[in-house]
Design an enzyme around this catalytic site. Structure first.
Site, PDB file in Angstrom:
ATOM      1  N   ASP A 337       0.392 -36.268  20.120  1.00 39.28           N
ATOM      2  CA  ASP A 337      -0.404 -36.202  18.898  1.00 39.28           C
ATOM      3  C   ASP A 337      -1.341 -37.404  18.851  1.00 39.28           C
ATOM      4  O   ASP A 337      -1.193 -38.355  19.624  1.00 39.28           O
ATOM      5  CB  ASP A 337       0.510 -36.249  17.666  1.00 39.28           C
ATOM      6  CG  ASP A 337       1.229 -34.929  17.446  1.00 39.28           C
ATOM      7  OD1 ASP A 337       0.656 -33.891  17.770  1.00 39.28           O
ATOM      8  OD2 ASP A 337       2.368 -34.960  16.938  1.00 39.28           O
ATOM      9  N   ASP A 613       6.026 -27.505  15.113  1.00 38.06           N
ATOM     10  CA  ASP A 613       6.178 -28.079  16.451  1.00 38.06           C
ATOM     11  C   ASP A 613       7.541 -27.786  17.072  1.00 38.06           C
ATOM     12  O   ASP A 613       7.737 -28.017  18.267  1.00 38.06           O
ATOM     13  CB  ASP A 613       6.003 -29.604  16.397  1.00 38.06           C
ATOM     14  CG  ASP A 613       4.591 -30.007  16.015  1.00 38.06           C
ATOM     15  OD1 ASP A 613       3.665 -29.261  16.349  1.00 38.06           O
ATOM     16  OD2 ASP A 613       4.423 -31.061  15.380  1.00 38.06           O
TER      17      ASP A 613
END
Length: 890
Positions: A337, A613
């Site tokens: 990320d 996720d």
């Protein structure tokens, strides 16, 4: 809680389009704005089941536990325990059984992670909800909701099911599904022109939170059919695969088992053919099995991994599965990320630009607009991080940013609209009404007619301003346009309020990179690891942040382009050698990227923090969850949880994983090297038909394998990293713990030399006492004591050779001088214990009786003393020669 009948598996609800006109949707759902009747809701609950997430039935735990007790390495330990029992050392047998059971229990409890990940999703569903039944508001357990129910949503409520708004407006925190932190506005009468349902302005989703407003919505999906239910189903279906180390240990175990069985059983008739009795040949076969089974291998691997887990915990990474330490070390691709991982997750205003592109000449006026056009509370530090950063900037420039003052002056609020990408307010300021606007430049600029100095905005000027915005975005700034106008009366609508504006300037915010990330990325590149960025943010900003920390960002692929990309094209993008930024990534994108990389043979570490996720975190070889900003679902699905949400911690984990794998190889080499001097004496005994007595007894072998050998092996598991650890290419998935080079060193060099030295010591003692082949050395014979001394000399020679093997095993290629003789204090302590343990077996009378040892003549130690140097020196010479042939590489 009321108990309901579960529907049969084949029961399915008819498909509906939740984004069709509300009248048609209510018709298709056979519902009405006043909700369902109680009787109809009860019928649907019976037919379609409760509103709960999918979960597996009860695990067959006895079978799961049994699997952990009968895998190849455990079977080898069972054999060792049986042999120890047969040899009469019951305490040793019980100790080995204890090791088997302990390791089995640890592995069994680690397997429960899959269920916990799915169970954690349940925390996102509210316990009770306000529902219209028979036209009356009732509060029911959320599990009793059915499709067609009309629910009432208010500020602070968690949405209990996927629903379509009928009336009202709410702001929703959907970060657990979308990964974006800014709340989004959902309005019943909005025009639904979104590309995907998650962005629809009229839909709300199960598990998200209403942070403002109120609304009425009709439920169109419950339980496993919701968006969060779909994610839960994905997480439940994705099983945990073996780590590279687990696969390699299993192969090593089968290799050892095969060698032990073939040698033990194959040489049984050889002993008989050589003249041994069947009982003597059986003892001989047992000795070969014991000599080939490394009883300490499994606990040594477990403890080495546990030490790696402790080291990573100190660095900020909590590892939930021991083998994950090694898997990190073999990582070839990291998908990370941006926000909070590469950056500090702390927004601040970096630039304020006037329309002319220079530093703004009216910061005070801009600060006043930012102070009014906000819903955050700086005193309580509550609200969107971007708005809090804007309020800090406004406060620094003299504006009153208290929530009470803002509310007292506010007449109208038009909240942030994700489609319009702006918000505005109408406030009473110094005797007049002022409209304050902030938002995305591409949305605010068309509403402006003049600049602050009164200059009219022409087409040419607008083109220049768009270039200024692109320039700021290219510097990794999030750009907002700020505008205002005075109005004689409160506007009647948003459209009326937001026109004829005066542009004050552009605010550039930045979430700066973490200072330690650039060095960590450089370590990744030197280690041959590719870094891709997968983020929900703007591609231009994400690419610039990536470049600032050293990530290539050779290509930017947005979510829409990724969704249209065929699988072969995606494979080419991912493994083509470029580092890619995937922007505006959808919930499914991470899972698709993880699948593609694994199919291409990569070992993938994937970071994540949201519920969306979870499937990708479970699918990746290493799922890395954010411990500070991550959801419980992500933490449960992941293998590693970062306590500091820092990319540099992932790289520290890679370094630790490589060190641990190297150390596993080192003590496997150390253990394997002693198989040859333990096996050859038995072969000599068998080939001579008993004319040469056994140079080593079974109990002495067990004393070596679980006594003198254990602590040095454990110490090798704590060996510091060799120089150049992070300058190597990642290890192939197919590369095993045991390599041909390792076997050459263990068996061909150190093993053969050690065996020759051991047999030399054995025969030296026998011949000094007057022994000749075939002489009687049985109990009561004149040479019996000399025979005890000779076997003791064999035992002591193996111990001395172990010292040389331990120092040789400390390095794979570099010289011992490169790492230092005394840098592993645990190894020095282990060798001291080894010598003390051997001395106790040799000189304590009660241990002499158990192990068949005897005190050695002083001259024997002169024979033993050079053995460590000879064994280490032979391997050092081999490593030096191979360094030269490889051009000096280490």
């Amino acid at each position: 809680m009321t108990t309901h009948l579960r529907p049969p598996p084949a029961t399915a609800e008819p498909e509906v389009d939740a984004r069709e006109p509300i009248g048609r949707l209510l018709r298709d759902l056979r519902s009405a704005p006043g909700g369902l009747s109680g009787r109809e809701a009860a019928r649907r609950l019976q037919v379609y089941g409760p509103n709960e997430l999918p979960h597996k039935g009860g695990r067959q735990w006895p079978l799961a536990l049994l699997r952990q007790l009968v895998h190849p390495l455990a079977l080898l330990l069972w054999v060792a325990a049986g042999l120890a029992w047969f040899a009469g050392t019951t305490n040793l047998a019980f100790a080995i059984v204890g090791v088997i059971i302990l390791n089995g229990l640890l592995a069994f409890f680690q397997e429960q992670q899959a269920e916990r990940a799915v169970e954690a999703l349940g925390k996102y569903l509210p316990e009770r909800s306000a529902v219209l039944r028979d036209g009356v508001v009732v509060h029911l357990e959320s599990t009793e909701l059915v499709r067609g129910d009309v629910v009432l949503l208010a500020e602070g409520d968690r949405v209990p099911a996927d629903a379509r708004l009928i009336e009202g407006t709410v702001e929703v925190d959907a970060s657990m599904l979308t990964g974006e932190s800014a709340p989004v506005t959902r309005t019943a009468d909005a025009v639904d022109d979104a590309d995907r349902s998650l962005d629809s302005p009229v839909l709300v989703f199960s598990g998200t939170v209403c942070v403002a407003g109120s609304a009425r919505a009709v439920v169109h999906a419950t339980g496993r059919r919701t968006e969060i239910g779909r994610i839960a189903s994905l997480s439940a279906r994705i099983g945990r695969e073996e780590s590279p180390l687990e696969r390699q240990v299993r192969r090593v175990a089968w290799l050892i088992a095969g060698v032990a069985v073939v040698v033990g059983v194959g040489f049984l008739p050889l002993g008989v053919a050589a003249g041994l009795s069947w009982s003597a040949a059986f003892v001989f076969a047992i000795g070969l099995l014991v000599a080939n089974v490394p009883e300490g291998l499994l606990p040594t691997i477990t403890l080495a991994l546990a030490a790696g887990v402790r080291s990573m915990a100190k660095a900020g990474a909590l590892v939930k599965r021991l083998s994950a330490v090694e898997t990190l070390g073999s990582t070839t691709v990291i998908c990370t990320d941006k926000t909070g991982t590469l950056t500090q997750n702390s927004m601040r205003v970096e630039e304020l630009r006037g329309p002319d592109g220079a530093d703004s000449a009216q910061p005070r006026e801009t600060a006043e607009v930012l102070a009014r056009c906000s819903t955050a509370d700086l005193d309580g530090e509550s609200g969107d991080p971007t708005e809090l950063a804007l309020l800090r900037f406004a406060a620094d420039h003299g504006a009153n940013v208290t929530a009470n003052a803002r509310e007292a002056a506010r007449k109208t609020l038009y909240p942030f609209d994700p489609r319009l990408k702006r918000m505005s307010t109408v406030d009473f300021v110094e005797g007049g009404l002022v409209v304050a606007v902030k938002g995305a430049p591409e949305q605010v600029l068309p509403l402006c007619t003049t600049e602050f100095d009164g200059t009219e905005l022409t087409a040419t000027r607008r083109t220049q301003l768009a270039a200024l915005v692109d320039s700021m975005a290219g510097r990794a700034l999030r750009v907002l346009a700020v505008a205002r106008r005075e109005t004689p009366a409160i506007p009647g609508s948003r459209v009326e309020a937001e026109n004829g504006l005066c542009l004050l300037g552009f605010v550039g915010l930045v979430d700066p990179p973490r200072p330690e990330v650039a060095a960590a990325v450089a370590d990744c590149h030197s280690a041959g690891i590719t870094v891709h960025v997968v983020t929900g943010d703007n591609g231009l900003t994400a690419a610039e942040i990536a470049r600032r920390v050293g990530i290539g960002a050779d290509r930017v692929v947005d979510g829409t382009a990724l969704a249209r990309m065929p699988e072969p094209d995606l494979d080419t993008v991912l493994v083509g050698g470029d580092e890619v930024v995937f922007s505006r990534a959808a919930p499914e994108d991470k899972l698709r990227i993880a699948d593609a990389l694994r199919d291409c043979g990569e070992v993938v570490a994937m970071t994540g923090d949201g519920v969306n996720d979870a499937p990708a975190l479970r699918r990746a070889d290493i799922g890395v969850a954010m411990g500070v900003g991550g959801t419980d679902v992500a933490k449960e699905a992941a293998t590693v949880v970062l306590t500091d949400d820092n990319f540099a911690t992932i790289v520290a984990g890679v370094r630790e994983g490589r060190r641990v794998f190297d150390n596993v190889r080192k003590f496997v080499l150390y253990i394997f090297a002693h198989a040859v001097p333990e096996v050859l004496p038995f072969l000599l005994f068998a080939i001579s038909g008993g004319a040469i007595p056994l140079p080593l007894t079974v109990l002495q072998i067990l004393a070596i394998d679980l006594g003198t050998e254990t602590l040095p092996a454990l110490a090798l598991g704590r060996e510091p990293a060799e120089p150049g650890l992070m300058a190597r290419e990642p290890r192939s998935r197919r590369e095993g713990v045991v390599t041909g080079r390792m076997l050459l060193r263990a068996w061909g060099i150190m093993g053969v030399l050690s065996a020759a030295l051991v047999l030399g010591a054995f025969f030296a003692v026998l011949y000094a006492a007057g022994w000749h082949p075939g002489a009687d050395v049985s109990d009561g014979a004149p040479l019996h004591h000399a025979y005890l001394q000779a076997t003791t000399a064999s035992f002591a020679a193996i111990v001395f050779c172990q010292i040389g093997t331990a120092f040789a095993a400390r390095t794979e290629r570099v010289s011992l001088r490169a790492i230092g003789l005394g840098t592993n204090k645990l190894l020095l302590g282990g060798i001291a214990f080894e010598l003390a343990f051997a001395a106790a077996l040799i000189y304590l009378p009660w241990l002499q009786d158990v192990f068949g040892t005897a005190a050695l003549p002083a001259w024997v130690y002169a024979v033993l003393a050079p053995m460590p140097v000879l064994v280490w020196g032979a391997d050092e010479l081999f490593r030096r020669l191979t360094r030269r042939t490889r051009g000096g590489s280490s």
